[in-house]
Design a protein around this motif. Structure first.
Motif, PDB file in Angstrom:
ATOM      1  N   LEU A 181       0.853  -1.186   0.000  1.00 22.77           N
ATOM      2  CA  LEU A 181       0.000   0.000   0.000  1.00 22.77           C
ATOM      3  C   LEU A 181       0.886   1.233   0.000  1.00 22.77           C
ATOM      4  CD1 LEU A 181      -2.501  -0.967   2.840  1.00 22.77           C
ATOM      5  CD2 LEU A 181      -3.087  -0.657   0.432  1.00 22.77           C
ATOM      6  N   GLU A 205      -2.725   5.599  -0.551  1.00 24.65           N
ATOM      7  CA  GLU A 205      -3.754   4.555  -0.492  1.00 24.65           C
ATOM      8  C   GLU A 205      -4.135   4.242   0.958  1.00 24.65           C
ATOM      9  OE1 GLU A 205      -2.705   1.865  -4.434  1.00 24.65           O
ATOM     10  OE2 GLU A 205      -1.444   1.684  -2.646  1.00 24.65           O
ATOM     11  N   GLN A 219      -6.227   7.039   2.382  1.00 22.33           N
ATOM     12  CA  GLN A 219      -7.586   6.978   1.830  1.00 22.33           C
ATOM     13  C   GLN A 219      -8.386   5.848   2.479  1.00 22.33           C
ATOM     14  OE1 GLN A 219      -8.919   9.294  -0.174  1.00 22.33           O
ATOM     15  NE2 GLN A 219     -10.866   8.227   0.043  1.00 22.33           N
TER      16      GLN A 219
END
Length: 159
Positions: free
Chosen positions: A75, A79, A82
């Protein structure tokens, strides 16, 4: 990723948080004498990152390298941020993962401060017997901060 491939090299910004689905990696730095100093190992079902580089987006002082063929998921910081917004419970999960990483690091420090080098080795073997078979002996010696020769001597005593 193949054995000996790098997830991270010194002086690069660590952009990903990796989850090892299968395999084994090591994190290390090179001291001013040119010696590799292993700071951690991560294997199947473990997370690995250089937290300072990842969070602060600063160049890493560490390398992360596969010891054997390794499969990872990853990740990016964007990301992950989020996901924290979309799934708030993930933020708690990653906090727990980070806390466990910190505890493991503190435990290693405590062990190193309180134990003789021979006891560190025997404790390592006792707690991670299968792991010892997967890692080259010189890497275990580096991690335990002993010489490969002394490690060989300790191994002979246990046979």
């Amino acid at each position: 990723m193949k054995k000996k491939e790098f997830l991270l090299k010194e002086n690069t910004v660590y952009k990903f948080y990796y989850f090892i689905t299968k395999g084994l990696v090591r994190s290390f730095y090179v001291d001013n004498k040119g010696n590799e100093k292993i700071t951690l190992f991560a294997l199947d079902n473990w997370w690995v990152t250089n937290m300072e580089s990842f969070v602060k987006t600063t160049p890493s002082t560490q390398y992360i390298q596969a010891i054997e063929n390794t499969t990872v998921l990853y990740l990016s910081k964007e990301e992950l941020d989020q996901l924290y917004i979309e799934v708030p419970k993930l933020e708690r999960l990653f906090r727990i993962i980070t806390e466990n990483m910190l505890i493991a690091n503190l435990r290693k420090t405590d062990v190193f401060l309180q134990m003789k080098s021979s006891d560190r080795y025997f404790n390592f073997v006792e707690n991670l017997p299968n792991f010892v078979q997967r890692v080259p002996q010189y890497m275990i010696a580096s991690y335990l901060e002993i010489t490969p020769e002394y490690l060989s001597e300790l191994r002979r005593k246990t046979k």
